[in-house]
Each structure stands twice: as C-alpha cells, then as structure tokens.
Design an enzyme around this catalytic site. Structure first.
Site, PDB file in Angstrom:
ATOM      1  N   LYS A  40       0.810  -1.219   0.000  1.00  0.00           N
ATOM      2  CA  LYS A  40       0.000   0.000   0.000  1.00  0.00           C
ATOM      3  C   LYS A  40       0.844   1.271   0.000  1.00  0.00           C
ATOM      4  CE  LYS A  40      -3.644  -2.547   0.160  1.00  0.00           C
ATOM      5  NZ  LYS A  40      -4.358  -2.818  -1.102  1.00  0.00           N
ATOM      6  N   GLU A 123      -3.565   6.827   7.596  1.00  0.00           N
ATOM      7  CA  GLU A 123      -4.295   7.564   6.567  1.00  0.00           C
ATOM      8  C   GLU A 123      -5.358   8.398   7.270  1.00  0.00           C
ATOM      9  OE1 GLU A 123      -7.242   5.747   3.542  1.00  0.00           O
ATOM     10  OE2 GLU A 123      -5.229   5.490   2.696  1.00  0.00           O
ATOM     11  N   ARG A 215      -6.973  -7.517  -8.937  1.00  0.00           N
ATOM     12  CA  ARG A 215      -7.721  -8.748  -9.165  1.00  0.00           C
ATOM     13  C   ARG A 215      -9.128  -8.385  -9.662  1.00  0.00           C
ATOM     14  NH1 ARG A 215      -8.316  -7.766  -3.660  1.00  0.00           N
ATOM     15  NH2 ARG A 215     -10.468  -7.825  -2.894  1.00  0.00           N
TER      16      ARG A 215
END
Length: 227
Positions: A40, A123, A215
């Site tokens: 990430k 975050e 994905r």
C-alpha cells in the site's frame, strides 16, 4: 489457463510465477505489477508518479516509537492500516491520540496473522466522502479502458454491502476525471486484465486515490449488468 477466483491467491505473485513455471497462463496481472501494487505504501508513491491526488497520510512505514508524532502530523481521526493489507482486514479507526498505540497493537496482530507482515501506515479519516471505485481492463499491448464506476459507500466493518453503478453522486465531468485517473494509473504500472482503482470523493468533487485491487472483484457483476 487458470483463473484464480476472488481470494488472496488471486493477488499472490508467487502463484503467478508458479503457473508460468509449468506453462499455465494466469488470467490476471503480472507478478511484477502485483508486487508494485500489493504494498500500500508503494502504490501510494506509484499513484503520485502517475499524477493522481493521494489521500493524506504517512508515506513510510510507521514504527511504534514514531507513532504519536506521525499521528499528530497526519491528524485525528485517522485510520491505521496494514501495508500489505486487503479486503478491509486490519483497519482501525482511531479518534484520539490516547487510543493510537493500543489500536496499533491490535492492527499489527491482525496484519501479521492475515498477511504475514505487521507493517502499518496511517491515513487521515475523511468524513463525508464517498467510496467510489473504477473498473479497469488492460491488454498485453499497453491499452487500458475503464468500465464506469461503482459506488460502494454503504459498508459494515469495512465490508461492502451495496454497490451502485453508475454513481448518482458525481457529475459527468467528475466521472471523466475519476475514470481518467484510474486509466492513467493502470497504464503507468503496465496493468493487464481486470482491476479496480478505489477513490474517496467528496460532495464538492474532491478526489483522493485510496488503493488498487489487482484482481477481479466479486462485485464485477454489477458493472457487467450496467454495460
């Protein structure tokens, strides 16, 4: 050929390489792209390089001894997230400074159990933003298209419950910007096959890159019904 389904094996570069070693075509992105976008922190850097606005947060792994200072820098409330995370696992909302270190202990335990790594980052929690994701498709020649967006703001425990496509919360101009960002990132990393780029979007049209899922997601059927 083999399609890996929706589970974590679908984002495992070692599995992709194992398929190649025995002459089996893996239907999905390359192992190299998975490695670039599976971390990430690295994908936040990749997004910036591609020209995307990235959600406010820490740019490097947060260590316990630096956590309080970095938390103050990011600002509260904030989200503690696993650097190798996915599927909404190991995410903790922290409202205040005194709750930060206990939340990190829990997040590290879950991250280590689920992903084999306890690296964390912060975050900022942005209130009033919608969670909107863009479906992208790439071929093996550098071409990428988008297939509109899905609004997945209705969630419970970080798991999506309702998917709406197209989103009624954004204007045509905002849709053009959002899908343009998603395609730019996919081209930047050399993405092939199906993937999803996730964003936070405010009512005023502010947009921040959140993450990319390398994905085919379970909710792809919503997009197919629209198209």
């Amino acid at each position: 050929a083999i399609h890996p389904g929706y589970g974590f094996v679908s984002q495992n570069p070692a599995f992709v390489r194992a398929c190649a070693a025995i002459g089996v075509t893996f239907i999905g992105p390359s192992a190299q792209v998975m490695e670039r976008m599976g971390d990430k922190l690295r994908e936040r850097r990749e997004a910036r390089e591609a020209g995307l606005p990235v959600s406010p947060g820490s740019d490097d792994e947060v260590r316990d001894e630096d956590a309080l200072a970095q938390g103050d820098a990011v600002g509260f409330p904030l989200m503690v997230k696993a650097a190798e995370g996915g599927g909404g696992i190991g995410i903790h909302l922290v409202e205040s400074r005194e709750n930060l270190l206990p939340a990190m202990v829990r997040a590290r335990f879950l991250a280590r159990s689920a992903f084999g790594s306890d690296r964390l980052y912060f975050e900022r929690y942005l209130e009033g933003f919608s969670h909107i994701e863009v479906q992208v498709m790439g071929d093996s020649f550098g071409n990428v298209i988008h297939i509109l967006e899905r609004d997945c703001s209705v969630q419970r425990r970080n798991q999506k419950i309702v998917e709406e496509s197209p989103s009624v919360k954004i204007t045509p101009e905002q849709r053009k910007r959002l899908t343009g960002y998603a395609v730019a990132l996919a081209k930047h990393v050399g993405y092939s096959n199906a993937g999803t780029v996730e964003f936070l979007v405010s009512r005023q049209g502010e947009m921040y890159f959140l993450e990319m899922n390398t994905r085919l997601q379970v909710e792809h059927g919503v997009t197919e019904m629209v198209m």
